[in-house]
Structures are given as structure tokens and as C-alpha cells.
Design a protein around this motif. Structure first.
Motif, PDB file in Angstrom:
ATOM      1  N   SER A  54       0.657  -1.185   0.153  1.00  0.00           N
ATOM      2  CA  SER A  54       0.019  -0.014  -0.051  1.00  0.00           C
ATOM      3  C   SER A  54       0.723   1.402   0.372  1.00  0.00           C
ATOM      4  O   SER A  54       2.310   1.106   0.614  1.00  0.00           O
ATOM      5  CB  SER A  54      -1.106   0.080   0.902  1.00  0.00           C
ATOM      6  OG  SER A  54       0.215   0.616   2.765  1.00  0.00           O
ATOM      7  N   ASP A  55       0.377   2.280  -0.320  1.00  0.00           N
ATOM      8  CA  ASP A  55       1.169   3.385  -0.599  1.00  0.00           C
ATOM      9  C   ASP A  55       1.761   3.591   1.332  1.00  0.00           C
ATOM     10  O   ASP A  55       2.718   4.391   1.013  1.00  0.00           O
ATOM     11  CB  ASP A  55       0.141   5.067  -0.585  1.00  0.00           C
ATOM     12  CG  ASP A  55      -0.280   4.883  -2.265  1.00  0.00           C
ATOM     13  OD1 ASP A  55       0.841   3.637  -3.366  1.00  0.00           O
ATOM     14  OD2 ASP A  55      -1.322   5.373  -1.988  1.00  0.00           O
ATOM     15  N   ALA A  56       0.584   3.480   2.483  1.00  0.00           N
ATOM     16  CA  ALA A  56       1.689   3.895   3.634  1.00  0.00           C
ATOM     17  C   ALA A  56       2.884   2.833   4.041  1.00  0.00           C
ATOM     18  O   ALA A  56       3.744   3.200   4.449  1.00  0.00           O
ATOM     19  CB  ALA A  56       0.104   3.320   4.739  1.00  0.00           C
ATOM     20  N   GLU A  57       2.494   1.612   3.832  1.00  0.00           N
ATOM     21  CA  GLU A  57       3.485   0.944   3.499  1.00  0.00           C
ATOM     22  C   GLU A  57       4.954   1.133   2.625  1.00  0.00           C
ATOM     23  O   GLU A  57       5.912   1.423   3.515  1.00  0.00           O
ATOM     24  CB  GLU A  57       3.264  -0.971   2.961  1.00  0.00           C
ATOM     25  CG  GLU A  57       1.980  -1.568   4.028  1.00  0.00           C
ATOM     26  CD  GLU A  57       1.475  -2.375   3.551  1.00  0.00           C
ATOM     27  OE1 GLU A  57       0.916  -3.654   4.012  1.00  0.00           O
ATOM     28  OE2 GLU A  57       1.659  -2.757   1.856  1.00  0.00           O
ATOM     29  N   LEU A  58       4.646   1.886   2.123  1.00  0.00           N
ATOM     30  CA  LEU A  58       6.165   2.146   0.366  1.00  0.00           C
ATOM     31  C   LEU A  58       6.532   3.554   0.889  1.00  0.00           C
ATOM     32  O   LEU A  58       7.455   3.708   1.530  1.00  0.00           O
ATOM     33  CB  LEU A  58       5.411   2.467  -0.552  1.00  0.00           C
ATOM     34  CG  LEU A  58       4.300   1.300  -1.302  1.00  0.00           C
ATOM     35  CD1 LEU A  58       4.343   1.735  -2.697  1.00  0.00           C
ATOM     36  CD2 LEU A  58       6.191   0.717  -2.305  1.00  0.00           C
TER      37      LEU A  58
END
Length: 91
Positions: A54-58
Motif C-alpha cells: 500500500s502507499d502507507a507501507e511504501l
């Protein structure tokens, strides 16, 4: 904690540990290609893993990678300074 998979199906836990992801990729490539892998193989594996994040994980992994890169850069710079100082002492 979420888990993603390598192209061969090995599990990679997303806990913010960049080295764990790198080690997982290394293990899988070594297992599949016995050290006969190249840039394209590594790139393909990381593209596959990144595509599952996800964007947050990235953002978490990008921050960690930048921090690790800065630490490496800083250590390399300090080693250069130490080497110069040692050469100056020897002269």
C-alpha cells in the motif's frame, strides 16, 4: 502484520524491516538461480513485492531505505576522512 509473497510464493512479513525484505529476495533468488541472477531478476522481484504494498507501507519502507542509505553514505564519508588523516600522519 501483513504478509506479501515473492514471485515464487515465499512469505515476506511487512514489519518495516528493510533488511528482512532484502534477505528474503536474496534467499529466493539464490534458491531459484543459485547465484546466477542479474539486475533484471532482482528488479523483477522488487517490482513484484512493491506492487503488493500500500502507499502507507511504501512510505515506511522508503523512509527506512533512505535512512539506511544515509547511514552508509555517512560511514563512507567518515572512512574517507579517516584514511586521509592516516595518510597525513604517515607522511
Amino acid at each position: 502484520m501483513r504478509t506479501i509473497r515473492t514471485t515464487s510464493g515465499a512469505s515476506v512479513e511487512l514489519d518495516g524491516d528493510v533488511l528482512a525484505v532484502i534477505e528474503a529476495v536474496f534467499r529466493e533468488l539464490r534458491r531459484m538461480k543459485e547465484l546466477e541472477y542479474g539486475f533484471e531478476d532482482v528488479d523483477h522481484e522488487f517490482q513484484h513485492l512493491v506492487g503488493q504494498m500500500s502507499d502507507a507501507e511504501l512510505r515506511v519502507y522508503l523512509k527506512e531505505c533512505l535512512f539506511m542509505s544515509f547511514t552508509r553514505f555517512e560511514n563512507d564519508r567518515l572512512m574517507t576522512i579517516v584514511r586521509k588523516a592516516n595518510r597525513a600522519k604517515e607522511e
